[in-house]
Design an enzyme around this catalytic site. Structure first.
Site, PDB file in Angstrom:
ATOM      1  N   LYS A  13       0.833  -1.208   0.000  1.00  0.00           N
ATOM      2  CA  LYS A  13       0.000   0.000   0.000  1.00  0.00           C
ATOM      3  C   LYS A  13       0.874   1.267   0.000  1.00  0.00           C
ATOM      4  O   LYS A  13       0.657   2.168  -0.791  1.00  0.00           O
ATOM      5  CB  LYS A  13      -0.924   0.037   1.234  1.00  0.00           C
ATOM      6  N   ARG A  88      -9.706   1.791   8.939  1.00  0.00           N
ATOM      7  CA  ARG A  88      -9.203   0.449   9.187  1.00  0.00           C
ATOM      8  C   ARG A  88     -10.212  -0.412   9.929  1.00  0.00           C
ATOM      9  O   ARG A  88      -9.903  -1.530  10.310  1.00  0.00           O
ATOM     10  CB  ARG A  88      -7.949   0.574  10.038  1.00  0.00           C
ATOM     11  N   ARG A 127      11.544  -6.045   4.584  1.00  0.00           N
ATOM     12  CA  ARG A 127      11.360  -4.585   4.484  1.00  0.00           C
ATOM     13  C   ARG A 127      12.341  -3.838   5.390  1.00  0.00           C
ATOM     14  O   ARG A 127      12.574  -4.208   6.539  1.00  0.00           O
ATOM     15  CB  ARG A 127       9.939  -4.205   4.872  1.00  0.00           C
ATOM     16  N   ARG A 161      11.206  -2.180  11.025  1.00  0.00           N
ATOM     17  CA  ARG A 161      10.166  -1.657  11.910  1.00  0.00           C
ATOM     18  C   ARG A 161       9.970  -2.567  13.116  1.00  0.00           C
ATOM     19  O   ARG A 161      10.023  -3.787  12.990  1.00  0.00           O
ATOM     20  CB  ARG A 161       8.838  -1.565  11.139  1.00  0.00           C
ATOM     21  N   ARG A 172      -0.968  -8.731  13.302  1.00  0.00           N
ATOM     22  CA  ARG A 172      -1.483  -7.684  12.388  1.00  0.00           C
ATOM     23  C   ARG A 172      -2.355  -8.300  11.300  1.00  0.00           C
ATOM     24  O   ARG A 172      -3.370  -7.724  10.902  1.00  0.00           O
ATOM     25  CB  ARG A 172      -0.317  -6.905  11.773  1.00  0.00           C
TER      26      ARG A 172
HETATM   27  P1  AP5 Z   1       4.863  -1.653   1.770  1.00  0.00           P
HETATM   28  O1  AP5 Z   1       4.534  -0.746   0.633  1.00  0.00           O
HETATM   29  O2  AP5 Z   1       5.652  -1.118   2.901  1.00  0.00           O
HETATM   30  O3  AP5 Z   1       3.525  -2.406   2.289  1.00  0.00           O
HETATM   31  P2  AP5 Z   1       2.269  -1.865   3.079  1.00  0.00           P
HETATM   32  O4  AP5 Z   1       1.050  -2.517   2.511  1.00  0.00           O
HETATM   33  O5  AP5 Z   1       2.280  -0.368   3.144  1.00  0.00           O
HETATM   34  O6  AP5 Z   1       2.567  -2.531   4.471  1.00  0.00           O
HETATM   35  P3  AP5 Z   1       2.461  -2.017   5.961  1.00  0.00           P
HETATM   36  O7  AP5 Z   1       3.030  -3.119   6.803  1.00  0.00           O
HETATM   37  O8  AP5 Z   1       3.069  -0.650   6.117  1.00  0.00           O
HETATM   38  O9  AP5 Z   1       0.934  -1.935   6.154  1.00  0.00           O
HETATM   39  P4  AP5 Z   1       0.222  -1.875   7.470  1.00  0.00           P
HETATM   40  O10 AP5 Z   1      -1.157  -1.529   6.999  1.00  0.00           O
HETATM   41  O11 AP5 Z   1       0.339  -3.052   8.348  1.00  0.00           O
HETATM   42  O12 AP5 Z   1       1.022  -0.731   8.271  1.00  0.00           O
HETATM   43  P5  AP5 Z   1       0.690   0.784   8.654  1.00  0.00           P
HETATM   44  O13 AP5 Z   1       1.942   1.536   8.646  1.00  0.00           O
HETATM   45  O14 AP5 Z   1      -0.478   1.306   7.902  1.00  0.00           O
HETATM   46  O15 AP5 Z   1       5.619  -2.941   1.140  1.00  0.00           O
HETATM   47  C1  AP5 Z   1       6.124  -3.966   1.984  1.00  0.00           C
HETATM   48  C2  AP5 Z   1       7.516  -4.416   1.468  1.00  0.00           C
HETATM   49  O16 AP5 Z   1       7.331  -5.059   0.199  1.00  0.00           O
HETATM   50  C3  AP5 Z   1       8.499  -3.265   1.220  1.00  0.00           C
HETATM   51  O17 AP5 Z   1       9.785  -3.664   1.593  1.00  0.00           O
HETATM   52  C4  AP5 Z   1       8.426  -3.020  -0.305  1.00  0.00           C
HETATM   53  O18 AP5 Z   1       9.653  -2.552  -0.815  1.00  0.00           O
HETATM   54  C5  AP5 Z   1       8.088  -4.412  -0.819  1.00  0.00           C
HETATM   55  N1  AP5 Z   1       7.223  -4.393  -2.011  1.00  0.00           N
HETATM   56  C6  AP5 Z   1       6.166  -3.566  -2.244  1.00  0.00           C
HETATM   57  N2  AP5 Z   1       5.582  -3.869  -3.420  1.00  0.00           N
HETATM   58  C7  AP5 Z   1       6.290  -4.922  -3.939  1.00  0.00           C
HETATM   59  C8  AP5 Z   1       6.169  -5.683  -5.142  1.00  0.00           C
HETATM   60  N3  AP5 Z   1       5.204  -5.425  -6.048  1.00  0.00           N
HETATM   61  N4  AP5 Z   1       7.049  -6.697  -5.343  1.00  0.00           N
HETATM   62  C9  AP5 Z   1       8.031  -6.954  -4.407  1.00  0.00           C
HETATM   63  N5  AP5 Z   1       8.193  -6.262  -3.261  1.00  0.00           N
HETATM   64  C10 AP5 Z   1       7.322  -5.254  -3.029  1.00  0.00           C
HETATM   65  O19 AP5 Z   1       0.172   0.591  10.164  1.00  0.00           O
HETATM   66  C11 AP5 Z   1       1.037   0.177  11.185  1.00  0.00           C
HETATM   67  C12 AP5 Z   1       0.289   0.180  12.519  1.00  0.00           C
HETATM   68  O20 AP5 Z   1      -0.161   1.513  12.800  1.00  0.00           O
HETATM   69  C13 AP5 Z   1      -0.973  -0.693  12.587  1.00  0.00           C
HETATM   70  O21 AP5 Z   1      -0.667  -2.043  12.883  1.00  0.00           O
HETATM   71  C14 AP5 Z   1      -1.741   0.030  13.707  1.00  0.00           C
HETATM   72  O22 AP5 Z   1      -1.223  -0.315  14.966  1.00  0.00           O
HETATM   73  C15 AP5 Z   1      -1.411   1.485  13.470  1.00  0.00           C
HETATM   74  N6  AP5 Z   1      -2.412   2.128  12.582  1.00  0.00           N
HETATM   75  C16 AP5 Z   1      -2.202   2.651  11.343  1.00  0.00           C
HETATM   76  N7  AP5 Z   1      -3.345   3.133  10.839  1.00  0.00           N
HETATM   77  C17 AP5 Z   1      -4.310   2.907  11.777  1.00  0.00           C
HETATM   78  C18 AP5 Z   1      -5.705   3.157  11.836  1.00  0.00           C
HETATM   79  N8  AP5 Z   1      -6.362   3.728  10.813  1.00  0.00           N
HETATM   80  N9  AP5 Z   1      -6.371   2.788  12.944  1.00  0.00           N
HETATM   81  C19 AP5 Z   1      -5.751   2.231  13.990  1.00  0.00           C
HETATM   82  N10 AP5 Z   1      -4.426   1.939  13.998  1.00  0.00           N
HETATM   83  C20 AP5 Z   1      -3.717   2.285  12.907  1.00  0.00           C
END
Ligand code: AP5
Length: 220
Positions: A13, A88, A127, A161, A172
């Site tokens: 994402k 979310r 990552r 991370r 998660r």
């Molecule tokens: P990446 O682009 O980093 O993936 P992502 O989907 O963004 O993954 P996240 O783990 O960041 O999502 P998340 O929703 O768990 O975390 P968030 O920060 O929102 O890609 C992953 C890896 O793959 C990278 O190394 C990239 O280079 C590689 N890659 C990408 N595309 C590729 C491809 N096509 N081929 C090969 N490799 C590829 O949330 C974290 C925490 O914050 C949550 O757990 C929660 O505690 C809190 N939080 C955030 N938002 C909320 C909310 N709205 N409500 C409550 N808590 C929240």
């Protein structure tokens, strides 16, 4: 355009949001990045969020919705935005609808990135992100920086991370299935969901996403 990006942790994402936001000329609003910026500034919000994030749980709705609302009300988001990681759960989706309705706005699409569990686990395990800006994302195998351990964008140190440990990732994923996936049905009922595969090279996924969003826009 006003777009919500949804998909399991590690689906890509953040990676896609950066590229799509540039192409669509809207700000990329990531609640995860906003929380991480608060953690590195050691704010009260950051301290609170960290305890939930490290356990793989959602940060409470009250603070999350207030933070997201505040960001969406910044002048750069007037003409549209790309939301990554928000909403979310269904109550956040309802709060977003309420906010948009008050402002006389509506969402254009919800882009659902689909990826199997074994792939997202591989993506998360490799990552590495930048200490200066968690939007600068790399991968040990799929997207190596020019110099090991150093961010190509700003020279910051790359690290893993805290919530990317195996146990937390499992938690998660469980939270995603139980709390976040229901928003897909919520938005399907509004006819907003566009689902694409997140598999394949990053460029291909971006192309697929832009084509799907264009089809959606043309169909209106
Ligand atoms: P990446 O682009 O980093 O993936 P992502 O989907 O963004 O993954 P996240 O783990 O960041 O999502 P998340 O929703 O768990 O975390 P968030 O920060 O929102 O890609 C992953 C890896 O793959 C990278 O190394 C990239 O280079 C590689 N890659 C990408 N595309 C590729 C491809 N096509 N081929 C090969 N490799 C590829 O949330 C974290 C925490 O914050 C949550 O757990 C929660 O505690 C809190 N939080 C955030 N938002 C909320 C909310 N709205 N409500 C409550 N808590 C929240």
């Amino acid at each position: 355009m006003r777009i919500v990006l949804v998909g399991p942790p590690g689906a890509g994402k953040g990676t896609q949001a950066t590229r799509l936001a540039e192409q669509l000329r809207v700000p990329h609003i990531s609640t995860g990045d906003l929380f991480r910026a608060n953690i590195s500034r050691q704010t009260e919000l950051g301290k609170l969020a960290k305890s939930y994030m490290d356990a793989g749980n959602l940060v409470p709705d009250e603070v999350t919705i207030a933070m997201a609302k505040d960001r969406m009300e910044q002048p750069d988001a007037e003409g549209g935005f790309l939301l990554d990681g928000f909403p979310r759960n269904v109550s956040q989706a309802e709060a977003l609808d309420e906010l948009l309705t008050t402002e006389g706005m509506k969402l254009d699409a919800v882009l659902d990135l689909e990826a199997p569990e074994e792939e997202v686990v591989k993506r998360i395990a490799g990552r590495r992100i930048c200490r200066n800006d968690s939007a600068h994302v790399f991968h040990e195998t799929y997207k190596q920086p020019a110099k090991a351990g150093v961010c190509d964008v700003c020279g910051g140190e790359l690290y893993q991370r805290d919530d990317d440990s195996e146990d937390t990732v499992r938690k998660r994923l469980e939270v995603y299935h139980t709390q976040t996936e229901p928003i897909i049905d919520y938005y399907k009922a509004q006819g907003l969901v566009v689902t694409i595969s997140a598999l394949g090279p990053v460029d291909e996924v971006t192309k697929r996403a832009l084509e799907a969003l264009k089809r959606e826009d043309d169909g209106r």
